[in-house]
Design a protein around this motif. Structure first.
Motif, PDB file in Angstrom:
ATOM      1  N   MET A 157       1.178   4.293   4.099  1.00 38.68           N
ATOM      2  CA  MET A 157       1.540   5.129   2.950  1.00 38.68           C
ATOM      3  C   MET A 157       0.472   6.174   2.653  1.00 38.68           C
ATOM      4  SD  MET A 157       4.571   4.426   1.996  1.00 38.68           S
ATOM      5  CE  MET A 157       5.018   4.032   3.694  1.00 38.68           C
ATOM      6  N   VAL A 158      -0.773   5.910   3.010  1.00 37.20           N
ATOM      7  CA  VAL A 158      -1.818   6.929   2.918  1.00 37.20           C
ATOM      8  C   VAL A 158      -1.453   8.103   3.823  1.00 37.20           C
ATOM      9  CG1 VAL A 158      -4.219   7.468   3.544  1.00 37.20           C
ATOM     10  CG2 VAL A 158      -3.700   5.382   2.258  1.00 37.20           C
ATOM     11  N   ALA A 159      -1.038   7.788   5.048  1.00 38.84           N
ATOM     12  CA  ALA A 159      -0.641   8.833   6.002  1.00 38.84           C
ATOM     13  C   ALA A 159       0.608   9.565   5.520  1.00 38.84           C
ATOM     14  CB  ALA A 159      -0.413   8.216   7.378  1.00 38.84           C
ATOM     15  N   HIS A 165       2.527  15.797   1.197  1.00 35.87           N
ATOM     16  CA  HIS A 165       1.734  16.496   0.180  1.00 35.87           C
ATOM     17  C   HIS A 165       1.858  15.830  -1.191  1.00 35.87           C
ATOM     18  CE1 HIS A 165       1.652  19.463   3.356  1.00 35.87           C
ATOM     19  NE2 HIS A 165       2.957  19.642   3.270  1.00 35.87           N
ATOM     20  N   ALA A 166       1.680  14.532  -1.212  1.00 34.96           N
ATOM     21  CA  ALA A 166       1.824  13.775  -2.458  1.00 34.96           C
ATOM     22  C   ALA A 166       0.487  13.257  -2.957  1.00 34.96           C
ATOM     23  CB  ALA A 166       2.776  12.598  -2.245  1.00 34.96           C
ATOM     24  N   THR A 167       0.410  13.052  -4.263  1.00 35.72           N
ATOM     25  CA  THR A 167      -0.697  12.300  -4.855  1.00 35.72           C
ATOM     26  C   THR A 167      -0.290  10.833  -4.826  1.00 35.72           C
ATOM     27  OG1 THR A 167      -1.402  14.088  -6.317  1.00 35.72           O
ATOM     28  CG2 THR A 167      -1.994  11.854  -6.970  1.00 35.72           C
ATOM     29  N   LEU A 168      -1.116  10.008  -4.210  1.00 30.91           N
ATOM     30  CA  LEU A 168      -0.794   8.587  -4.094  1.00 30.91           C
ATOM     31  C   LEU A 168      -1.313   7.825  -5.307  1.00 30.91           C
ATOM     32  CD1 LEU A 168       0.238   6.174  -2.327  1.00 30.91           C
ATOM     33  CD2 LEU A 168      -2.088   6.034  -1.400  1.00 30.91           C
ATOM     34  N   LYS A 203      -5.228  12.888  -2.470  1.00 24.93           N
ATOM     35  CA  LYS A 203      -5.668  12.545  -3.814  1.00 24.93           C
ATOM     36  C   LYS A 203      -5.060  11.199  -4.189  1.00 24.93           C
ATOM     37  CE  LYS A 203      -5.939  14.166  -8.592  1.00 24.93           C
ATOM     38  NZ  LYS A 203      -5.549  15.219  -9.573  1.00 24.93           N
ATOM     39  N   VAL A 204      -5.905  10.288  -4.659  1.00 28.35           N
ATOM     40  CA  VAL A 204      -5.444   8.960  -5.077  1.00 28.35           C
ATOM     41  C   VAL A 204      -5.827   8.774  -6.543  1.00 28.35           C
ATOM     42  CG1 VAL A 204      -5.502   6.487  -4.614  1.00 28.35           C
ATOM     43  CG2 VAL A 204      -5.876   8.089  -2.740  1.00 28.35           C
ATOM     44  N   ILE A 205      -4.892   8.324  -7.353  1.00 26.23           N
ATOM     45  CA  ILE A 205      -5.160   8.048  -8.764  1.00 26.23           C
ATOM     46  C   ILE A 205      -4.776   6.606  -9.077  1.00 26.23           C
ATOM     47  CG2 ILE A 205      -4.897  10.444  -9.483  1.00 26.23           C
ATOM     48  CD1 ILE A 205      -2.077   9.729 -10.473  1.00 26.23           C
TER      49      ILE A 205
END
Length: 566
Positions: A157-159, A165-168, A203-205
Motif C-alpha cells: 500500500m506504500v507503493a 499520488h495519495a497521502t497514506l 506523505k504519511v499521516i
C-alpha cells in the motif's frame, strides 16, 4: 607352592588397586566435564559464556549483536533454575558423534550459511526519482490477516500510494481475524519511524483530517496482483469524485513482477527499513536472541502445528479421531475460510500439510544436527501440547521458546496480543543461525525473504512432498532411520538452503489468477529487484541481472547501486 600363592595374591592386589584408581579418576573427570553444543569444553567459571565454535562464528555474532541498538541481559532467574536441570545442562550426544577433523568439517557444514555470491542490498532510488507529487487525496487501508500478511500488505500500500499520488493514513490493523488481536499500528510498529523513513517517497499521516471524517469515501477492493496500468487508470480516476479512497483489503493487491524498478525498490525500503517493530518489541526480541545465543549456534524452528493452521489446511495425520473432528468443526464455523471439505490424505501427499513435530525430529536428525542442538520454537500454542511434542523432544531436549526464555513479568505486555507475540518470534527467526519452517506459510515466506535481503542467511526449506514419501516408508517398515535415510534427505535439500537465485516466475501453462498465484511472492525473494552483486571494493561495476543493468559504486565496503534505464 606357598610362594606361588603369595605372588598371585600380590598380583591380584596390584590389579585391583589399579582398577580402583582408574574408576576414581574417571568419576572425578565426569564431575567436571560438560557437553556443550560446540563439542568443546567451555570455561566453567561462567555457565552463560558463549562457547567458541570458530573465528567465523565469533565474527558473525559480533556483527549480529551490533546490528540493532538493543540491550543484552542474562537469563532471568526462572530460566537459571531450569539450566541446572539435567535435560538442559547435559543434553545427550546424538549417535552421529562428531570428533576430529571430520567432525569439525561436518559441524561447519551444518551451520555455515550458503555462499551469497557478493549480493548486497541495493534499494536506492534512481536519479529520475522525484519527491512525492502533490497529493490528490487520502488512502485509508484496512489490513487483513496475521502479522506477516499485514506487513506485506502495508508495504504494497506504500507503493500504491506512490502510484496514485495519495497521502497514506497510517494503516488499520486487522482486529477481526481468527486471532482477535486489538493491537493498533503503533502497538506493533514504530509509527514515527515509519512516517519519517518514507518522507521522500510518500506523505504519511497518523489520522484523517477532522474536516474529512464525514466526507463520502469510496470503499474499493483492489484487484489481486494488479499492475501499474490498473492503478493509474482505474483507481486514479476515482479522485475526480472522491477525496478519500478506502482499501478494503491489503494482501496481494500488487503484482510481484513487471513493475518499474523504483516501485520495487520502494517496496523493499518500506519492508526492510521503514516498517520497524515498536521499540519495546525490538528490545524484547533482541533479549530473546541474546539468551538463545548464550547456548551457542541455534536453529529457529517455525513449527506451524497450531490449531488454526491444522483446521484451515484440513491436515490430521497423526491425530486422534476426536482431534480431527474438533478441527473440522472449527473450519466449518469460520465463515471467511471458504474451503470446508478437505481430503486430509490427499493434502498430505501433495505436500500441503505442515510437518508434524515427530517428522521434524526425524528430519533434523537425518540432516545431521546433534541432539544437544539448541532449538527455538517460533510458534504459538502447539496443538495437543506435550502429547504431540514428546517425539520431537526425545530427539532434541533443548527446545526453547519465548515462554521459557523470558519470565512471566517480561512477557506480560505481549501475551494477550497475537501480533506482538508473533513479532518476537519473527525477530528471533531472522537473527537465528539456521531457520527451518515446517510449513511455507506467511511467516515462513516473510522470514526467508528478510534473511535473503540480509545476506542470504541459512534457511532450510523442507521438501514436504518428498519427505512424506520417506516418512510413510518408515511407518510401513520399508525404511529405517539411519545412514540411508540421512543421505537421501541431505541430497534432496542440497539446493534448498537459501542460496542466491532469481525470484521464480509463474508455472508454465497456468493462466489468469492461477498464473499470478503460482509465482514466487515478491517478499519471499527480493532478487533481482533489491539486491545487486558487489564485484570488488572501491571499483565501479556494471552488472546485468534479469535484463536490468545496475551501476554500483563501492566505498569502504559499502555499496550504492542505481538502476540505469535503456
Amino acid at each position: 607352592m606357598q610362594r606361588r600363592r603369595r605372588r598371585v595374591v600380590v598380583l591380584l592386589r596390584k590389579m585391583l588397586t589399579c582398577a580402583i584408581c582408574t574408576i576414581a579418576l574417571v568419576g572425578l573427570l565426569s564431575v567436571h566435564v560438560h557437553v556443550f553444543p560446540s563439542s568443546r569444553v567451555s570455561d566453567l567459571s561462567d555457565p552463560y559464556k558463549l562457547p567458541t565454535v570458530s573465528q567465523q562464528h565469533e565474527l558473525n555474532y559480533r556483527k549480529l549483536s551490533t546490528e540493532r541498538e538493543w540491550t543484552q541481559e542474562l537469563a532471568p532467574p526462572h530460566l537459571s533454575k531450569e539450566l541446572a536441570s539435567p535435560h538442559l545442562s547435559k543434553a545427550p550426544l546424538s549417535s552421529h558423534k562428531l570428533d576430529g577433523a571430520r567432525g569439525n568439517l561436518d559441524f561447519e557444514k551444518l551451520w555455515k550459511p550458503p555462499v551469497n555470491r557478493d549480493f548486497v542490498p541495493c534499494v536506492q532510488h534512481s536519479s529520475n526519482y522525484a519527491a512525492p507529487d502533490e497529493s490528490r487525496g487520502y488512502l485509508l487501508v484496512h489490513t487483513n490477516g496475521g502479522l506477516n500478511q499485514m506487513r506485506a500488505g502495508i508495504c504494497d500500500m506504500v507503493a500504491v500510494a506512490r502510484i496514485i499520488h495519495a497521502t497514506l493514513v497510517v494503516p488499520e490493523l486487522d482486529k477481526r481475524s481468527y486471532w482477535q488481536d486489538s493491537s493498533n499500528f503503533s502497538d506493533v510498529f514504530d509509527e514515527d519511524h515509519f512516517i519519517n523513513a518514507l518522507a521522500n517517497d510518500i506523505k504519511v499521516i497518523k489520522k484523517l483530517p477532522k474536516e474529512l471524517s464525514s466526507a463520502t469515501k469510496v470503499v474499493k477492493q483492489f484487484k489481486s496482483w494488479s499492475g501499474l496500468e490498473y492503478y493509474q487508470d482505474e483507481i486514479v480516476s476515482l479522485w475526480e469524485e472522491y477525496q478519500v479512497i478506502r482499501a478494503a483489503k491489503s494482501d496481494s493487491r500488487l503484482a510481484n513482477n513487471n513493475l518499474p524498478p523504483d516501485i520495487q525498490k520502494l517496496r523493499c525500503r518500506a519492508c526492510y527499513e521503514a516498517l520497524r517493530f515498536a521499540p519495546k518489541i525490538e528490545a524484547m526480541g533482541k533479549l530473546l536472541v541474546d539468551r538463545m545465543r548464550s547456548y551457542g549456534p541455534f536453529i529457529s524452528l517455525h513449527l506451524r502445528y497450531e490449531k488454526d493452521m491444522l483446521a484451515f489446511s484440513g491436515c490430521t495425520h497423526g491425530l486422534s479421531n476426536a482431534e480431527a473432528e474438533e478441527l473440522k468443526t472449527i473450519r466449518e464455523n469460520t465463515v471467511y475460510w471458504k474451503v470446508k471439505e478437505i481430503d486430509a490424505r490427499e493434502q498430505r501427499s501433495k505436500g500441503y500439510c505442515p510437518l508434524t513435530p515427530k517428522e521434524v525430529g526425524i528430519f533434523l536428525t537425518a540432516l545431521g544436527y546433534l541432539s544437544n542442538t539448541p532449538i527455538y520454537i517460533a510458534a504459538g500454542e502447539i496443538y495437543g501440547g506435550d502429547t504431540h511434542m514428546a517425539d520431537l523432544r526425545s530427539h532434541y531436549p533443548m527446545l526453547m521458546s519465548k515462554e521459557k526464555l523470558a519470565s512471566v513479568e517480561e512477557l506480560e505486555p505481549f501475551t494477550t496480543h497475537a501480533s506482538q507475540m508473533a513479532a518476537l518470534d519473527y525477530i528471533v527467526s531472522v537473527e537465528s543461525d539456521v531457520f527451518i519452517p515446517s510449513y511455507s506459510g506467511n511467516m515462513a515466506r516473510a522470514v526467508e525473504g528478510h534473511r535473503r535481503f540480509l545476506g542470504h542467511r541459512k534457511t532450510i526449506s523442507p521438501d514436504r512432498k518428498a519427505l512424506v514419501r520417506l516418512f510413510d516408508k518408515i511407518e510401513n517398515g520399508v525404511l529405517k532411520e539411519g545412514r540411508k535415510l540421512s543421505s537421501r534427505i541431505i541430497e534432496i535439500h542440497k539446493k534448498l538452503q537459501g542460496s542466491p537465485r532469481k525470484r521464480r516466475g509463474p508455472v508454465s501453462g497456468t493462466k489468469g489468477m492461477d498464473r499470478f498465484r503460482s509465482e514466487e511472492a515478491f517478499y519471499v525473494n527480493p532478487l533481482p529487484d533489491c539486491l545487486c552483486r558487489r564485484v570488488s571494493q572501491n571499483v565501479s561495476a556494471s552488472i546485468s541481472i534479469r535484463s536490468s543493468r545496475w551501476q554500483c559504486h563501492y566505498k569502504n565496503g559499502d555499496a550504492e547501486c542505481a538502476y540505469l534505464e535503456f
